[in-house]
Design a protein around this motif. Structure first.
Motif, short mmCIF file in Angstrom:
data_model
loop_
_atom_site.label_atom_id
_atom_site.label_comp_id
_atom_site.label_asym_id
_atom_site.label_seq_id
_atom_site.Cartn_x
_atom_site.Cartn_y
_atom_site.Cartn_z
N LEU A 156 0.83 -1.21 0.00
CA LEU A 156 0.00 0.00 0.00
C LEU A 156 0.86 1.26 0.00
N ALA A 157 1.96 1.24 0.75
CA ALA A 157 2.86 2.40 0.76
C ALA A 157 3.47 2.60 -0.62
N TRP A 158 3.89 1.52 -1.26
CA TRP A 158 4.48 1.62 -2.59
C TRP A 158 3.43 2.10 -3.60
N LEU A 159 2.24 1.59 -3.49
CA LEU A 159 1.15 2.01 -4.38
C LEU A 159 0.88 3.50 -4.18
N GLY A 160 0.85 3.94 -2.94
CA GLY A 160 0.53 5.32 -2.62
C GLY A 160 1.61 6.33 -2.98
N ARG A 161 2.85 5.87 -3.13
CA ARG A 161 3.90 6.83 -3.49
C ARG A 161 3.93 7.11 -4.99
#
Length: 145
Positions: free
Chosen positions: A84-89
């Motif tokens: 989710l963090a990677w998707l959100g960045r």
């Protein structure tokens, strides 16, 4: 919980959105910390106008709480959190969820909390990642966690 990104691509998270929202809230608290100006505060905190509460000390209770919370998650929950963090960045789109999750799974190790807490805008990235998958923290009552 399954959400539909497009008609053909359901996304099933292994972590509850409520847990992600809790991490978002705590990450925003942690992100608000400032550099340490007094490394060894020995005086009365009220005399110093509680400045050390806003400083990023190693024994910070917010950091400890967030680290413990992430470390207590299952491996699948930690993988989803990283994905989710990677998707959100902004490196991926919602349609890439299965790919980004697979990459997060192959990169998983026992340092997930340390890695995530090293991301300066973790709360923002997680919030954006959830949003791309059709979730919002406004849906949940975070105080019950």
């Amino acid at each position: 919980m399954t959400r539909i990104i497009s008609e053909n691509e359901p996304v099933e998270l292994q972590i509850s959105p409520e847990k992600v929202c809790f991490v978002i809230i705590k990450a925003h608290e942690f992100d608000a910390k400032d550099v340490v100006t007094e490394p060894d505060p020995g005086s009365n905190a009220s005399d110093d106008r509680m400045a050390e509460v806003l400083e990023d000390h190693n024994d910070d209770p917010s950091l400890q709480e967030l680290t413990s919370f992430i470390n207590a998650m299952t491996e699948d929950e930690q993988i989803d959190l990283v994905a989710l963090a990677w998707l959100g960045r902004g490196d991926y789109t919602a349609a890439d969820w299965l790919e980004v999750r697979k990459e997060a799974a192959s990169a998983h190790n026992r340092y997930t909390a340390r890695y995530l807490l090293g991301i300066p805008t973790l709360g923002d990235f997680l919030e954006e990642g959830l949003s791309l998958l059709g979730y919002s923290c406004e849906e949940f009552e975070i105080n019950r966690l």
